[in-house]
Design an enzyme around this catalytic site. Structure first.
Site, PDB file in Angstrom:
ATOM      1  CB  SER A   1      -0.964  -0.033   1.189  1.00  0.00           C
ATOM      2  OG  SER A   1      -1.990   0.923   1.025  1.00  0.00           O
TER       3      SER A   1
ATOM      4  CG  HIS B   1      -5.208  -3.127   0.694  1.00  0.00           C
ATOM      5  ND1 HIS B   1      -4.454  -3.104  -0.456  1.00  0.00           N
ATOM      6  CD2 HIS B   1      -4.872  -2.000   1.385  1.00  0.00           C
ATOM      7  CE1 HIS B   1      -3.704  -2.021  -0.468  1.00  0.00           C
ATOM      8  NE2 HIS B   1      -3.925  -1.340   0.651  1.00  0.00           N
TER       9      HIS B   1
END
Length: 540
Positions: free
Chosen positions: A221, A352
């Site tokens: 991320s 994620h």
């Protein structure tokens, strides 16, 4: 909070018992930036909606030898600093620190200002010294796999170097304590500076705990953005592994601007001061950027690069990630290091920053090859069909055949340019024989299998002009076996995806001089046991 901002937990770096204090070193470390002495003209390329040509220098000439790349890379670096990231300064006046089996301390002094920070160390089993992977914020490639492969983990808290949640005119952290709270440098470059200072201390430590010539970096991320920039801007990093880095990370800026659902550039710029202040003027005009991220990928070449993407969250812009990786792979190929880059977005779990079983084998292979220097597995591209970019739509330049004059703008242990086959946990990467098709007297097409895995494979077809004159366009025909179907293709335009498939040249690679070659690649579903048959080439 945005998907790219889901992960904000800071890992508190732990400092353990320290070893003998490392003496200060005033000279710039060899290898951090081998193009530091290259003159860079005060110029910028013309605005373009396509990916800029990484092989055209600012004076308008093209790179022709591997040694040319060193100063071309310096141009890309400076353009990226000016327009995207802000300046990443070189080694400060003084860097001291300690390395122990549990922690690293870093002390920096530059032009009368000082700062310090720490990082934790986790060692694998064995006596060492060990290569190490810097893991941003406790979130990157699976640390258990890293340690099981024989590499140490350096737990790096980037917020100690550049904090999030600050105004652009009041940036905080160890970097900004030295270079000023109003520095125009964004957090990603500041974090990369911190990684470089950790490497400085490891280099000075004598190599009793960690080896100085085998460092990797990873993050997911926002930390994936950081790992990508760190690997691009420090040539001592042997292996770079960004994960789900999204906008401001690997994804091509020009492509992100038009990718449905991807985080807009303006959002990536405003969410946190990740990018340099100058990038703000390009968020609505990516065509005006003098560089794009495929060239940042090229800055990492020929060193190891494993890009991992998530196609299940539109916000992460995985299609643009594949575009940048495919474009940057052309630099790797030109430098004779095409086997040193991998891209993997074909994953089942859409969570994620999840730990994924599909990435375990390539992670192990890359650590073995670039950090332990015991492996030779070639890189592979596993692009999710739902987020497959088409490089031919984004470029009008050709990849040059560079003359190898002894240097490739960096070093890469384990560089593979020949035929290599390796198998780990059900994934095979390398090259196997294929079929070479017929010719109409103008051109010949040859096929090879680049990589295989359960339920799919990657292939490449090379077209050669056999005539005595220039070939102006080519068409390849091939027959896929029952159950095989093309999932993604690059550097060519296909008609059909199964059975009899026709692939025509892209706009930029159809003109071939006598003896010249062009290649297109594709991924396919189905068994790899039967290579595509009846591979033929015809001229216009």
């Amino acid at each position: 909070m945005t998907a790219a901002g889901l992960v904000a937990t800071t890992l508190g770096a732990q400092a353990g018992t320290t070893d003998e204090l490392v003496p200060a070193a005033q000279a710039a470390p060899v290898g951090e930036d081998d193009g530091a002495g290259c003159p860079v003209p005060d110029a910028r390329p013309a605005s373009t909606s396509l990916l800029p040509d990484p092989f055209t220098k600012l004076d308008g000439t093209r790179v022709s030898t591997t040694s040319d790349w060193r100063c071309r890379r310096a141009e890309i670096r400076e353009l990226a600093e000016r327009s995207v990231y802000g300046q990443k300064p070189g080694k400060p006046d003084s860097v001291t620190g300690t390395v122990s089996r549990t922690g690293i301390t870093v002390n920096v002094t530059h032009q009368g200002r000082s700062s310090s920070f720490t990082a934790g160390v986790e060692l694998p089993s064995g006596s060492g010294p060990f290569p190490a992977v810097v893991v941003y914020g406790g979130l990157g490639a699976d640390t258990s796999t890293i340690k099981a492969a024989g590499a140490a983990v350096i737990s790096y808290d980037p917020f100690a170097v550049g904090r999030e949640g600050t105004a652009r005119n009041n940036k905080q952290g160890a970097f900004y304590s030295v270079y000023g709270s109003q520095s125009s440098t964004g957090l990603l470059a500041a974090w990369a500076w911190g990684v470089s200072r950790i490497i400085d201390v490891v280099e000075q430590s004598g190599g009793t705990v960690l080896t100085a010539d085998a460092t990797g970096v990873t993050g997911c991320s926002r930390y994936g953005k950081g790992a990508f920039v760190a690997g691009a801007f420090d040539q001592r990093i042997a292996l770079t592994m960004p994960i789900e880095s999204g906008s401001g990370g690997v994804g091509a800026f020009r492509s992100i601007a038009g990718e449905s659902g991807a985080q807009p550039l303006s959002s990536a710029y405003s969410e946190q001061p990740w990018l340099g202040d100058a990038f703000g003027s390009f968020t609505g005009n990516p065509s005006g950027l003098p560089v794009d991220t495929h060239e940042i990928v090229g800055m990492i070449a020929p060193r190891g690069l494993l890009v991992m993407d998530n196609p299940h969250i539109d916000w992460l812009g995985a299609r643009s990630g594949s575009v940048a990786a495919l474009g940057g792979a052309e630099v790797y190929k030109a430098l004779g290091a095409g086997g040193n880059i991998s891209y993997w977005s074909d994953v089942r779990d859409g969570t994620h920053c999840a730990v994924r079983s599909e990435w375990r084998a390539p992670l192990q292979q890359n650590i073995q090859k670039f950090l332990l220097k015991t492996g030779n597995a070639a890189g592979t591209f596993r692009i999710a069909p739902s987020k497959s970019g088409n490089l031919s739509e984004w470029r009008n330049w050709q990849t040059p055949a560079l003359t190898d004059d002894g240097t490739s703008g960096g070093t890469a242990e384990g560089t593979t340019t020949g035929t290599t086959t390796g198998t780990t946990t059900g994934t095979t990467t390398g090259t196997t024989g294929g079929s070479t098709g017929g010719t109409d007297g103008a051109c010949t097409a040859g096929y090879r299998t680049v990589a295989t895995w359960s339920g799919g494979f990657q292939g490449e077809v090379t077209v050669r002009n056999n005539g005595t004159g220039t070939l102006d366009g080519w068409t390849v025909g091939m027959t896929l076996a029952p159950g095989q179907a093309i999932a993604s293709i690059w550097n060519g335009r296909n008609t059909g995806t199964s059975g009899t498939v026709t692939v025509r040249n892209a706009a930029w690679n159809g003109t071939l001089a006598p003896g010249g070659t062009a290649a297109f690649g594709f991924t396919a579903t189905g068994s790899s046991s039967t290579a595509p048959g009846a591979v033929t080439c015809t001229g216009p």
